[in-house]
Design an enzyme around this catalytic site. Structure first.
Site, PDB file in Angstrom:
ATOM      1  N   CYS A   1      -3.384   1.510   6.273  1.00  0.00           N
ATOM      2  CA  CYS A   1      -3.696   0.776   7.492  1.00  0.00           C
ATOM      3  C   CYS A   1      -4.273   1.564   8.427  1.00  0.00           C
ATOM      4  O   CYS A   1      -5.059   1.251   9.132  1.00  0.00           O
ATOM      5  CB  CYS A   1      -2.486   0.003   7.999  1.00  0.00           C
ATOM      6  SG  CYS A   1      -1.150   1.164   8.504  1.00  0.00           S
TER       7      CYS A   1
ATOM      8  N   GLU B   1       7.434   0.404  16.111  1.00  0.00           N
ATOM      9  CA  GLU B   1       8.407   0.899  15.373  1.00  0.00           C
ATOM     10  C   GLU B   1       8.507   2.452  15.621  1.00  0.00           C
ATOM     11  O   GLU B   1       7.594   2.652  16.669  1.00  0.00           O
ATOM     12  CB  GLU B   1       8.029   0.760  13.941  1.00  0.00           C
ATOM     13  CG  GLU B   1       7.855  -0.932  13.358  1.00  0.00           C
ATOM     14  CD  GLU B   1       7.532  -0.992  12.023  1.00  0.00           C
ATOM     15  OE1 GLU B   1       7.201  -0.274  11.404  1.00  0.00           O
ATOM     16  OE2 GLU B   1       8.014  -2.144  11.571  1.00  0.00           O
TER      17      GLU B   1
ATOM     18  N   THR C   1      -1.670 -13.064   7.606  1.00  0.00           N
ATOM     19  CA  THR C   1      -0.247 -13.361   7.394  1.00  0.00           C
ATOM     20  C   THR C   1       0.701 -13.164   8.613  1.00  0.00           C
ATOM     21  O   THR C   1       1.626 -14.191   9.016  1.00  0.00           O
ATOM     22  CB  THR C   1       0.419 -12.433   6.250  1.00  0.00           C
ATOM     23  OG1 THR C   1      -0.510 -12.312   5.103  1.00  0.00           O
ATOM     24  CG2 THR C   1       1.574 -12.846   5.656  1.00  0.00           C
TER      25      THR C   1
ATOM     26  N   GLU D   1       3.383  -5.458  12.264  1.00  0.00           N
ATOM     27  CA  GLU D   1       2.497  -4.522  11.938  1.00  0.00           C
ATOM     28  C   GLU D   1       1.613  -4.818  11.182  1.00  0.00           C
ATOM     29  O   GLU D   1       1.811  -5.176   9.928  1.00  0.00           O
ATOM     30  CB  GLU D   1       3.230  -3.049  11.407  1.00  0.00           C
ATOM     31  CG  GLU D   1       4.303  -2.587  12.487  1.00  0.00           C
ATOM     32  CD  GLU D   1       4.020  -2.045  13.626  1.00  0.00           C
ATOM     33  OE1 GLU D   1       2.874  -1.454  13.741  1.00  0.00           O
ATOM     34  OE2 GLU D   1       4.805  -1.966  14.489  1.00  0.00           O
TER      35      GLU D   1
ATOM     36  N   GLY E   1       1.950  -6.177   7.200  1.00  0.00           N
ATOM     37  CA  GLY E   1       1.026  -6.424   6.254  1.00  0.00           C
ATOM     38  C   GLY E   1      -0.186  -7.210   7.064  1.00  0.00           C
ATOM     39  O   GLY E   1      -0.466  -6.612   7.903  1.00  0.00           O
TER      40      GLY E   1
ATOM     41  N   THR F   1      -3.098  -9.153   9.063  1.00  0.00           N
ATOM     42  CA  THR F   1      -3.229  -9.735  10.322  1.00  0.00           C
ATOM     43  C   THR F   1      -2.951 -11.656  10.039  1.00  0.00           C
ATOM     44  O   THR F   1      -2.361 -12.237  11.025  1.00  0.00           O
ATOM     45  CB  THR F   1      -4.515  -9.573  11.331  1.00  0.00           C
ATOM     46  OG1 THR F   1      -4.239  -8.206  11.358  1.00  0.00           O
ATOM     47  CG2 THR F   1      -4.555 -10.495  12.341  1.00  0.00           C
TER      48      THR F   1
ATOM     49  N   ASN G   1       0.864  -1.252  -0.133  1.00  0.00           N
ATOM     50  CA  ASN G   1       0.002  -0.041   0.048  1.00  0.00           C
ATOM     51  C   ASN G   1       0.707   1.357  -0.040  1.00  0.00           C
ATOM     52  O   ASN G   1       0.395   2.307  -0.577  1.00  0.00           O
ATOM     53  CB  ASN G   1      -0.928   0.166   1.184  1.00  0.00           C
ATOM     54  CG  ASN G   1      -0.272  -0.040   2.277  1.00  0.00           C
ATOM     55  OD1 ASN G   1       0.730  -0.588   2.708  1.00  0.00           O
ATOM     56  ND2 ASN G   1      -1.004   0.900   3.386  1.00  0.00           N
TER      57      ASN G   1
HETATM   58  P1  NAD Z   1       0.067  -9.113   2.970  1.00  0.00           P
HETATM   59  O1  NAD Z   1       0.019  -9.930   4.372  1.00  0.00           O
HETATM   60  O2  NAD Z   1      -0.696 -10.195   2.234  1.00  0.00           O
HETATM   61  O3  NAD Z   1       1.606  -9.278   2.485  1.00  0.00           O
HETATM   62  C1  NAD Z   1       2.524  -8.445   3.143  1.00  0.00           C
HETATM   63  C2  NAD Z   1       3.951  -9.077   2.613  1.00  0.00           C
HETATM   64  O4  NAD Z   1       4.259 -10.224   3.423  1.00  0.00           O
HETATM   65  C3  NAD Z   1       4.147  -9.259   1.074  1.00  0.00           C
HETATM   66  O5  NAD Z   1       5.698  -8.798   0.969  1.00  0.00           O
HETATM   67  C4  NAD Z   1       4.019 -10.601   1.036  1.00  0.00           C
HETATM   68  O6  NAD Z   1       4.397 -11.162   0.022  1.00  0.00           O
HETATM   69  C5  NAD Z   1       4.462 -11.131   2.044  1.00  0.00           C
HETATM   70  N1  NAD Z   1       3.841 -12.430   2.745  1.00  0.00           N
HETATM   71  C6  NAD Z   1       2.720 -13.186   2.343  1.00  0.00           C
HETATM   72  N2  NAD Z   1       2.745 -14.256   3.059  1.00  0.00           N
HETATM   73  C7  NAD Z   1       3.717 -14.456   3.700  1.00  0.00           C
HETATM   74  C8  NAD Z   1       4.357 -15.749   4.307  1.00  0.00           C
HETATM   75  N3  NAD Z   1       3.546 -16.808   4.711  1.00  0.00           N
HETATM   76  N4  NAD Z   1       5.574 -15.570   4.835  1.00  0.00           N
HETATM   77  C9  NAD Z   1       6.494 -14.259   4.709  1.00  0.00           C
HETATM   78  N5  NAD Z   1       5.765 -13.412   4.139  1.00  0.00           N
HETATM   79  C10 NAD Z   1       4.540 -13.464   3.588  1.00  0.00           C
HETATM   80  O7  NAD Z   1      -0.522  -7.950   3.039  1.00  0.00           O
HETATM   81  P2  NAD Z   1      -0.704  -6.891   1.974  1.00  0.00           P
HETATM   82  O8  NAD Z   1      -2.036  -7.353   1.344  1.00  0.00           O
HETATM   83  O9  NAD Z   1       0.585  -6.843   1.023  1.00  0.00           O
HETATM   84  O10 NAD Z   1      -0.988  -5.573   2.576  1.00  0.00           O
HETATM   85  C11 NAD Z   1      -2.297  -5.077   3.136  1.00  0.00           C
HETATM   86  C12 NAD Z   1      -2.172  -5.343   4.814  1.00  0.00           C
HETATM   87  O11 NAD Z   1      -1.179  -4.689   5.102  1.00  0.00           O
HETATM   88  C13 NAD Z   1      -3.407  -4.769   5.205  1.00  0.00           C
HETATM   89  O12 NAD Z   1      -4.007  -5.572   6.280  1.00  0.00           O
HETATM   90  C14 NAD Z   1      -2.731  -3.530   6.115  1.00  0.00           C
HETATM   91  O13 NAD Z   1      -3.590  -2.941   7.199  1.00  0.00           O
HETATM   92  C15 NAD Z   1      -1.633  -4.064   6.595  1.00  0.00           C
HETATM   93  N6  NAD Z   1      -0.542  -2.950   6.765  1.00  0.00           N
HETATM   94  C16 NAD Z   1      -0.297  -2.655   8.281  1.00  0.00           C
HETATM   95  C17 NAD Z   1       0.251  -1.327   8.255  1.00  0.00           C
HETATM   96  C18 NAD Z   1       0.816  -1.309   9.718  1.00  0.00           C
HETATM   97  O14 NAD Z   1       1.657  -0.363   9.990  1.00  0.00           O
HETATM   98  N7  NAD Z   1       0.320  -1.765  10.937  1.00  0.00           N
HETATM   99  C19 NAD Z   1       0.914  -0.580   7.238  1.00  0.00           C
HETATM  100  C20 NAD Z   1       0.440  -0.814   6.199  1.00  0.00           C
HETATM  101  C21 NAD Z   1      -0.215  -1.927   5.883  1.00  0.00           C
END
Ligand code: NAD
Length: 484
Positions: free
Chosen positions: A282, A462, A230, A248, A226, A228, A150
Site C-alpha cells: 500500500c 494503528e 471495501t 487502513e 484493504g 478503499t 499483500n
Molecule cells: P479488499 O478490500 O478486496 O479485501 C480486504 C479484506 O476484506 C479481505 O479479507 C476480504 O475478504 C475482505 N472483504 C471484502 N469485502 C468485504 C466486505 N464487504 N465486508 C467485509 N470484508 C470484506 O483488499 P485486497 O484486494 O485484499 O487488498 C488490497 C488493498 O488493500 C489495496 O487497496 C491496498 O492499498 C490496501 N492495503 C492498505 C494498507 C494500509 O495499511 N493502508 C495495507 C495493505 C493493503
C-alpha cells in the site's frame, strides 16, 4: 492437497456448509489448497466462543497475556522457513522477501505488543486542587479483524497482537486469496497455550464471512485493512451500529525527487519503492515526481536500474520480483497499462509479462516492472490505485508545483521526499497531505509511531499507543479532593 480449517474455540473445524474455495499458487497457476467458504453460521460460532473467553482473558494479568504471546512469537520464529515458504506459495512474493520481511515482521508484531502492555502508562489529571481525574482503560470485547492479501501474516498479526494483548478477544478473517499462513498460525496459538476462544480465525469470502463479521451486533470493534471501496462498504454498515472502526485503505503515493537529492540513494530507493513486492504494498511510490532540470537524466537512470530487476520464480534466490497475487490482479495491471497508452503515455520499459520463465512458472501471473512517462498527473492512471509494478514519471517545475500535484489525488497514505535541503524537507513534509512522510528513505518503520492514512486512505491510526488506545475503552474517574 492442503485443506485449511477454521480455528474456533481452540479447535480446528470444518466450515458448517462443508464448502471450500480453491486457493491458487500464483507463480504456477496450480490449485494448492482448499479454503473454507465460511458464512454467517461460522461467524456465529466464533462469536459465541469469543464471548465465553472474554471474561477470563480480559482479567488475565498483563504479564500472563504477555508470556503466552511471547511464546507464540518464539514458536513462529522457530518455524520461519516453513512459514516463509507457505507465504511465497500463497502470494507469489520472492521467498527471500517472505523470509527477511514478512515473517520476521509478524514475529515482531507479537513481541512488540506483548511487551508494550507491560509498559503502558496510565493518565491522570489534577484539577486545580479540586479533583484528581484518572483514566481507566478496559478491553472493548469482541474485535473483528479483517486483513488483505499483500502482506498476509504481517498485517494479520499487526491487528491480532494489539487486540489480544490488551485483553480483547478476536474473530479474525485473513484474505481468501492468501489464507495459508493464517491457517498455520492456529497451530502456533494452540502450541503456545492461548486459551480457547481468545483468537478465532474464520476463512472465507469478504462479501460472505467478512460481511457477517462487520454486521454482527456483538462485534463492537472493527479493524480493517484493504481497498478503499471495501472500506466504504464496511463503514456504511458499521457506522449506524456505532461500532468503533479503524480503516487502513488504499494509496497512490508520491515519490518526490528534487534536483539536489543524493542520487546514490534516491535512485535505487525510488526503484525499490515502486516495485517491492511487485508494487503490491500500500506504501509503494507509484507516482514519481522529478524536478524538471534533472528529469531526463533521472528517467534514463531509473529505467536502466529497473531493467536490471529480475522477474522470475519466487523460489529462486536471484529473483527480485515474483508473481502478481492472482489472475484478476494480473488482468487489472495489464488493463491499466493499456489505459496508459490510450491516455497518451509512453511505456519506457516493461508493459507486458516477461518473455522467459522456467517450466514451473510458465502459467504464473508474472508482469515486468513498467515505467511510463508523458502522462498528466490528473489522468486515471495517475489517480487510481493500480497496486502493481507500474510507476509513472512526471516532471515538476518547483516545490509548489510538486506539492500541488502530490496532493491532487483522493488518497493520502504515504510520501517520500528526496532532497538535501533541510528547510525544504520539513516544508514539503508539512505541506504534503499523507499520514506517513519519509525524507530520504522509504518504508523505514518504527512500530511505535502512528500509522494510517489521510483523506480516502483511511480513518484512524494503528501502531504503538494508537493501537492500544483503539482497542481499549477509556473511562474517566473524577475524585473530589477538596471543596466543590
Ligand atoms: P479488499 O478490500 O478486496 O479485501 C480486504 C479484506 O476484506 C479481505 O479479507 C476480504 O475478504 C475482505 N472483504 C471484502 N469485502 C468485504 C466486505 N464487504 N465486508 C467485509 N470484508 C470484506 O483488499 P485486497 O484486494 O485484499 O487488498 C488490497 C488493498 O488493500 C489495496 O487497496 C491496498 O492499498 C490496501 N492495503 C492498505 C494498507 C494500509 O495499511 N493502508 C495495507 C495493505 C493493503
Amino acid at each position: 492437497m492442503r485443506q485449511l480449517t477454521n480455528y474456533i474455540n481452540g479447535q480446528r473445524i470444518a466450515p458448517q456448509s462443508g464448502a471450500y474455495l480453491d486457493n491458487v499458487n500464483p507463480a504456477t497457476g496450480d490449485v494448492f489448497a482448499q479454503v473454507p467458504d465460511s458464512g454467517a453460521a461460522d461467524i456465529e460460532s466464533a462469536v459465541t466462543a469469543a464471548a465465553q473467553a472474554f471474561p477470563d482473558w480480559s482479567k488475565t494479568p498483563a504479564h500472563e497475556r504477555s508470556r503466552i504471546m511471547l511464546r507464540m512469537a518464539d514458536i513462529l520464529e522457530s518455524r520461519l522457513d516453513e512459514f516463509a515458504r507457505a507465504e511465497t506459495d500463497d502470494n507469489g512474493k520472492p521467498l527471500s522477501l517472505a523470509r527477511t520481511v514478512d515473517i520476521p515482521r509478524a514475529v515482531k508484531n507479537l513481541r512488540f505488543f506483548a511487551t508494550a502492555i507491560l509498559h503502558t502508562q496510565s493518565e491522570s489529571h489534577v484539577t486545580d486542587g479540586q479533583a484528581l481525574n484518572y483514566t481507566l482503560r478496559s478491553p472493548r470485547g469482541i474485535c473483528g479483524l479483517i486483513s488483505p492479501w499483500n502482506l498476509p501474516l504481517y498485517l494479520f498479526t499487526w491487528k491480532i497482537a494489539p487486540a489480544i494483548a490488551t485483553g480483547n478477544v478476536a474473530v479474525a478473517k485473513p484474505s481468501e486469496v492468501t489464507p495459508v499462513t493464517a491457517d498455520m498460525l492456529a497451530d502456533v496459538a494452540i502450541e503456545a497455550g492461548l486459551p480457547p476462544g481468545v483468537l478465532n480465525i474464520v476463512h472465507g469470502l469478504g462479501a460472505k464471512a467478512g460481511a457477517a463479521i462487520v454486521s454482527h451486533p456483538k462485534i463492537t470493534t472493527i479493524s480493517f485493512t484493504g481497498g478503499t471501496v471495501t472500506g466504504r462498504a464496511i463503514a456504511a454498515v458499521a457506522a449506524p451500529m456505532f461500532k468503533k472502526l479503524s480503516l487502513e485503505l488504499g494509496g497512490k503515493n508520491p515519490t518526490i525527487v528534487f534536483a539536489d537529492a543524493d542520487m546514490k540513494n534516491a535512485l535505487p530507493m525510488s526503484v525499490r519503492a515502486a516495485f517491492a513486492n511487485q508494487g503490491q504494498i500500500c506504501l509503494c511510490g507509484s507516482r514519481l515526481f522529478v524536478e524538471r532540470t534533472i528529469c531526463e537524466q533521472f528517467t534514463k537512470d531509473f529505467v536502466d536500474t529497473t531493467k536490471q530487476l529480475r522477474v522470475g520464480d519466487p523460489l529462486n534466490e536471484s529473483s527480485n520480483m515474483g508473481a502478481l497475487v492472482s489472475k484478476p490482479q494480473f488482468e487489472k495491471v495489464a488493463q491499466y497499462v493499456e489505459l496508459a497508452k490510450e491516455e497518451g503515455g509512453q511505456i519506457l520499459c516493461g508493459g507486458s509479462p516477461p518473455a522467459q520463465l522456467n517450466d514451473r512458472c510458465k502459467n504464473g501471473y508474472f508482469f515486468q516492472p513498467t515505467v511510463i512517462a508523458g502522462l498528466n498527473h490528473t489522468c486515471r492512471v495517475n489517480q487510481e490505485e493500480i497496486f502493481g509494478p507500474v510507476v509513472s514519471i512526471i516532471p515538476f517545475d518547483d516545490e509548489n508545483h510538486a506539492v500541488e500535484m502530490a496532493n491532487a489525488t483522493p488518497y493520502g497514505l504515504s510520501a517520500s521526499i528526496w532532497t538535501e535541503s533541510l528547510h525544504r524537507a520539513h516544508r514539503v513534509a508539512d505541506a504534503v497531505q499523507c499520514g506517513t512522510i519519509w525524507i530520504n528513505t522509504w518504508l523505514l518503520r518504527d512500530l511505535r509511531v502512528p500509522f494510517g492514512g489521510m483523506k480516502q486512505s483511511g480513518v484512524g491510526r494503528e501502531g504503538g499507543d494508537e493501537a492500544i488506545r483503539f482497542f481499549t475503552e477509556p473511562k474517566n474517574v473524577c475524585v473530589a479532593t477538596g471543596n466543590n
